[in-house]
Design an enzyme around this catalytic site. Structure first.
Site, mmCIF file in Angstrom:
data_model
loop_
_atom_site.group_PDB
_atom_site.id
_atom_site.type_symbol
_atom_site.label_atom_id
_atom_site.label_comp_id
_atom_site.label_asym_id
_atom_site.label_seq_id
_atom_site.Cartn_x
_atom_site.Cartn_y
_atom_site.Cartn_z
ATOM 1 N NE ARG A 34 -0.851 -0.117 4.885
ATOM 2 C CZ ARG A 34 -1.414 0.283 5.990
ATOM 3 N NH1 ARG A 34 -2.578 0.901 5.938
ATOM 4 N NH2 ARG A 34 -0.867 0.057 7.160
ATOM 5 C CB SER A 124 -7.130 -14.152 14.525
ATOM 6 O OG SER A 124 -6.705 -13.903 15.840
ATOM 7 C CD GLU A 126 -8.285 -10.943 20.260
ATOM 8 O OE1 GLU A 126 -7.300 -11.539 20.717
ATOM 9 O OE2 GLU A 126 -8.901 -10.065 20.908
ATOM 10 C CE1 TYR A 148 -6.698 -8.452 13.842
ATOM 11 C CE2 TYR A 148 -7.127 -9.956 15.662
ATOM 12 C CZ TYR A 148 -6.519 -9.678 14.453
ATOM 13 O OH TYR A 148 -5.722 -10.637 13.869
ATOM 14 N NE ARG A 183 3.610 -10.804 17.137
ATOM 15 C CZ ARG A 183 2.336 -10.766 16.760
ATOM 16 N NH1 ARG A 183 1.988 -10.126 15.643
ATOM 17 N NH2 ARG A 183 1.407 -11.370 17.461
ATOM 18 N N GLY A 184 6.276 -7.023 15.240
ATOM 19 C CA GLY A 184 6.170 -5.584 15.510
ATOM 20 C C GLY A 184 6.451 -5.285 16.973
ATOM 21 C CG PHE A 187 2.199 -7.492 18.183
ATOM 22 C CD1 PHE A 187 0.818 -7.685 18.212
ATOM 23 C CD2 PHE A 187 2.756 -6.894 17.063
ATOM 24 C CE1 PHE A 187 0.026 -7.304 17.136
ATOM 25 C CE2 PHE A 187 1.968 -6.522 15.977
ATOM 26 C CZ PHE A 187 0.597 -6.726 16.014
ATOM 27 C CE LYS A 191 5.196 -2.092 26.127
ATOM 28 N NZ LYS A 191 3.835 -1.586 26.397
HETATM 29 P P1 NAP Z 1 1.471 -7.388 10.604
HETATM 30 O O1 NAP Z 1 2.932 -7.606 10.826
HETATM 31 O O2 NAP Z 1 0.778 -6.324 11.395
HETATM 32 O O3 NAP Z 1 1.258 -7.089 9.025
HETATM 33 C C1 NAP Z 1 0.052 -6.582 8.553
HETATM 34 C C2 NAP Z 1 0.202 -6.296 7.074
HETATM 35 O O4 NAP Z 1 -1.033 -5.770 6.547
HETATM 36 C C3 NAP Z 1 1.283 -5.247 6.720
HETATM 37 O O5 NAP Z 1 1.966 -5.667 5.562
HETATM 38 C C4 NAP Z 1 0.450 -4.003 6.409
HETATM 39 O O6 NAP Z 1 1.092 -3.101 5.550
HETATM 40 C C5 NAP Z 1 -0.741 -4.651 5.718
HETATM 41 N N1 NAP Z 1 -1.920 -3.774 5.608
HETATM 42 C C6 NAP Z 1 -2.570 -3.139 6.604
HETATM 43 N N2 NAP Z 1 -3.613 -2.447 6.107
HETATM 44 C C7 NAP Z 1 -3.629 -2.652 4.762
HETATM 45 C C8 NAP Z 1 -4.443 -2.216 3.709
HETATM 46 N N3 NAP Z 1 -5.486 -1.397 3.909
HETATM 47 N N4 NAP Z 1 -4.178 -2.643 2.442
HETATM 48 C C9 NAP Z 1 -3.125 -3.454 2.203
HETATM 49 N N5 NAP Z 1 -2.286 -3.888 3.173
HETATM 50 C C10 NAP Z 1 -2.543 -3.493 4.440
HETATM 51 O O7 NAP Z 1 0.664 -8.747 10.846
HETATM 52 P P2 NAP Z 1 1.181 -10.273 10.944
HETATM 53 O O8 NAP Z 1 1.522 -10.571 12.360
HETATM 54 O O9 NAP Z 1 2.152 -10.532 9.865
HETATM 55 O O10 NAP Z 1 -0.181 -11.054 10.665
HETATM 56 C C11 NAP Z 1 -0.576 -11.389 9.327
HETATM 57 C C12 NAP Z 1 -2.071 -11.657 9.316
HETATM 58 O O11 NAP Z 1 -2.368 -12.736 10.195
HETATM 59 C C13 NAP Z 1 -2.957 -10.498 9.780
HETATM 60 O O12 NAP Z 1 -4.154 -10.540 9.047
HETATM 61 C C14 NAP Z 1 -3.230 -10.822 11.253
HETATM 62 O O13 NAP Z 1 -4.434 -10.209 11.653
HETATM 63 C C15 NAP Z 1 -3.336 -12.326 11.158
HETATM 64 N N6 NAP Z 1 -2.991 -13.071 12.374
HETATM 65 C C16 NAP Z 1 -1.796 -12.846 12.986
HETATM 66 C C17 NAP Z 1 -1.455 -13.609 14.088
HETATM 67 C C18 NAP Z 1 -0.139 -13.411 14.783
HETATM 68 O O14 NAP Z 1 -0.014 -13.875 15.934
HETATM 69 N N7 NAP Z 1 0.856 -12.794 14.150
HETATM 70 C C19 NAP Z 1 -2.335 -14.592 14.573
HETATM 71 C C20 NAP Z 1 -3.537 -14.803 13.895
HETATM 72 C C21 NAP Z 1 -3.850 -14.046 12.787
HETATM 73 P P3 NAP Z 1 2.045 -1.883 6.103
HETATM 74 O O15 NAP Z 1 3.425 -2.486 6.261
HETATM 75 O O16 NAP Z 1 1.949 -0.890 5.004
HETATM 76 O O17 NAP Z 1 1.466 -1.429 7.401
HETATM 77 O O1 G4F Z 2 0.827 -9.339 21.927
HETATM 78 P P1 G4F Z 2 -0.587 -8.889 21.991
HETATM 79 O O2 G4F Z 2 -0.864 -7.482 21.640
HETATM 80 O O3 G4F Z 2 -1.393 -9.919 21.075
HETATM 81 P P2 G4F Z 2 -2.951 -10.290 20.958
HETATM 82 O O4 G4F Z 2 -3.805 -9.225 21.498
HETATM 83 O O5 G4F Z 2 -3.110 -11.657 21.524
HETATM 84 O O6 G4F Z 2 -3.134 -10.317 19.370
HETATM 85 C C1 G4F Z 2 -2.180 -10.975 18.532
HETATM 86 O O7 G4F Z 2 -2.542 -12.327 18.406
HETATM 87 C C2 G4F Z 2 -3.823 -12.560 17.748
HETATM 88 C C3 G4F Z 2 -4.034 -14.080 17.731
HETATM 89 O O8 G4F Z 2 -4.749 -14.461 18.889
HETATM 90 C C4 G4F Z 2 -3.739 -11.974 16.343
HETATM 91 F F1 G4F Z 2 -4.890 -12.238 15.676
HETATM 92 C C5 G4F Z 2 -3.490 -10.473 16.438
HETATM 93 O O9 G4F Z 2 -3.364 -9.951 15.107
HETATM 94 C C6 G4F Z 2 -2.175 -10.248 17.181
HETATM 95 O O10 G4F Z 2 -1.120 -10.750 16.403
HETATM 96 O O11 G4F Z 2 -1.178 -9.145 23.453
HETATM 97 C C7 G4F Z 2 -1.121 -10.409 24.081
HETATM 98 C C8 G4F Z 2 -1.563 -10.284 25.536
HETATM 99 C C9 G4F Z 2 -2.900 -9.548 25.710
HETATM 100 O O12 G4F Z 2 -3.674 -10.251 26.641
HETATM 101 C C10 G4F Z 2 -2.508 -8.205 26.286
HETATM 102 O O13 G4F Z 2 -3.490 -7.617 27.139
HETATM 103 O O14 G4F Z 2 -0.596 -9.524 26.227
HETATM 104 C C11 G4F Z 2 -1.269 -8.601 27.068
HETATM 105 N N1 G4F Z 2 -0.380 -7.465 27.353
HETATM 106 C C12 G4F Z 2 0.045 -7.103 28.578
HETATM 107 N N2 G4F Z 2 0.806 -5.989 28.493
HETATM 108 C C13 G4F Z 2 0.105 -6.595 26.447
HETATM 109 C C14 G4F Z 2 0.853 -5.661 27.176
HETATM 110 N N3 G4F Z 2 -0.018 -6.531 25.107
HETATM 111 C C15 G4F Z 2 0.618 -5.529 24.469
HETATM 112 N N4 G4F Z 2 0.529 -5.468 23.108
HETATM 113 N N5 G4F Z 2 1.346 -4.568 25.124
HETATM 114 C C16 G4F Z 2 1.492 -4.584 26.494
HETATM 115 O O15 G4F Z 2 2.148 -3.728 27.074
#
Ligand code: NAP
Ligand code: G4F
Length: 320
Positions: A34, A124, A126, A148, A183-184, A187, A191
């Site tokens: 994007r 997810s 979630e 979400y 990882r970002g 998260f 972090k």
């Molecule tokens: P991520 O690092 O946050 O990456 C999200 C991606 O989506 C980035 O490339 C972002 O682009 C792109 N994006 C956001 N808005 C967009 C838009 N309007 N049009 C086109 N692209 C867009 O996420 P991830 O951890 O790799 O996760 C990948 C997918 O799996 C997501 O759908 C997430 O919800 C799902 N998921 C993740 C987990 C997990 O634990 N990681 C678990 C279950 C499901 P930019 O770089 O430009 O922001």
């Molecule tokens: O790392 P989190 O932000 O992940 P969350 O909310 O589980 O979501 C991630 O996993 C999902 C799959 O179940 C994906 F679909 C979603 O896209 C994403 O990748 O938080 C994990 C846990 C939460 O319970 C939160 O309340 O950690 C707890 N937490 C405690 N302190 C925190 C913090 N989370 C974040 N991000 N930052 C904190 O300081």
């Protein structure tokens, strides 16, 4: 040249690992990028010259139709989303536009351009939210606890619906949390590993966190993208839970990450009420036995190996 795959979300954590995997298997990989005023390709910089990056957005259906027409992929992996749960309360409409309706736009583009395309939707854990069953599997009812999670439930059901309505090869992977050194930073795993590494290096003293009691089933992203590809290689499309089957609290995450660096987490972690969520998902733990049976998929990296890997990468980036 092997088959062509389109990845939305290629700049994200999973997109980068999936692109590497597909390239290693001989695919031609098209990545949806994007438009942003600064570049966001740091996770794929090392493979950029082997990818075709094209401009588009999940909120713009015409851009999706045009790029399917131009590149005619055999497989589409929809990984793009507003993926940060916390932000979904402050930007619920944007989250719905991208994470929910974006799926319909892409499915509709596939239906219009080429209904033979195989489609993967990033669903997810979630969606299980306030869990109805422990552990959670493909039959567990959804009870999302965030905008979400609600958007992901929509994305999941519209994928099932397009499969049933139009006969598309549309699959949904219900992935539990998966992490990596890519990882970002927002998260919680990253972090904590990044914060602990900076504290060990003397660059900061404290780390502010929210709910320490939440439990997650944390796996390694590099393992999880293997399951995505395996799902699209099946004869029939269906949905799979992908998880390690183990659950740990944020408190344990802190103990392990700081402990790896010889630090006591309690000397540094401060609970900040501002980081608590309006509604929490207290416990996630998945049962991936269908994936084990039908995809021969199993997590290879456990929680301890994962956190050690992330701490080591964050430490190495600081000390060179
Ligand atoms: P991520 O690092 O946050 O990456 C999200 C991606 O989506 C980035 O490339 C972002 O682009 C792109 N994006 C956001 N808005 C967009 C838009 N309007 N049009 C086109 N692209 C867009 O996420 P991830 O951890 O790799 O996760 C990948 C997918 O799996 C997501 O759908 C997430 O919800 C799902 N998921 C993740 C987990 C997990 O634990 N990681 C678990 C279950 C499901 P930019 O770089 O430009 O922001
Ligand atoms: O790392 P989190 O932000 O992940 P969350 O909310 O589980 O979501 C991630 O996993 C999902 C799959 O179940 C994906 F679909 C979603 O896209 C994403 O990748 O938080 C994990 C846990 C939460 O319970 C939160 O309340 O950690 C707890 N937490 C405690 N302190 C925190 C913090 N989370 C974040 N991000 N930052 C904190 O300081």
């Amino acid at each position: 040249m092997g088959p062509t795959a389109l990845i939305t979300g290629i700049t994200g954590q999973d997109g980068s690992y999936l692109a590497e995997l597909l390239l290693s298997r001989g695919y031609r990989v098209i990545g949806l990028l994007r438009r942003t005023s600064t570049t966001s390709i740091e996770r794929i910089g090392h493979i950029q010259d082997r990818l075709t990056l094209v401009s588009g957005d999940l909120t713009d259906e015409v851009s999706l139709i045009n790029l399917l027409r131009e590149f005619r992929p055999a497989e589409v992996y929809n990984l793009a989303a507003q993926s940060f749960v916390q932000v979904s309360w402050s930007q619920p409409v944007l989250t719905g536009e991208t994470t929910a309706l974006g799926v319909t736009r892409l499915l509709d583009a596939i239906r219009i351009v080429d209904p033979e395309i195989r489609f993967y939707q990033a669903s997810s854990s979630e969606m299980f939210g306030r869990v109805r069953q422990v552990p959670q599997d493909e039959t567990t009812p959804f009870y999302p606890r965030s905008p979400y999670g609600v958007a992901k439930v929509y994305g999941h059901w519209i994928t099932v619906n397009y499969r049933e309505s139009y006969g598309l090869f549309a699959t949904s992977g219900i992935l539990f949390n998966h992490e990596s050194p890519r990882r970002g930073l927002e998260f919680v795993t990253r972090k904590v590993t990044h914060g602990a590494a900076r504290i060990a290096a003397g660059l900061q003293r404290e780390l502010r966190l929210g709910n320490l009691e939440a439990r997650r089933d944390w796996g390694y992203a590099g393992d999880y993208v293997e399951a995505m590809v395996a799902m699209l290689a099946r004869d029939e499309p269906t949905d799979y839970v992908i998880a390690t089957g183990q659950t740990h609290s944020v408190r344990e995450l802190c103990e392990v990450a700081f402990g790896t660096l010889g630090l006591n987490w309690e000397d540094h972690v401060v609970v900040d009420p501002a980081l608590l969520r309006p509604a929490e998902v207290d416990l996630l733990v998945g049962d991936a036995s269908r994936a084990a049976r039908e995809l021969s998929w199993r997590a290879q990296v456990d929680f301890y190996g994962l956190i050690e890997m992330m701490v080591a990468a964050d430490r190495a980036a600081l000390v060179g």
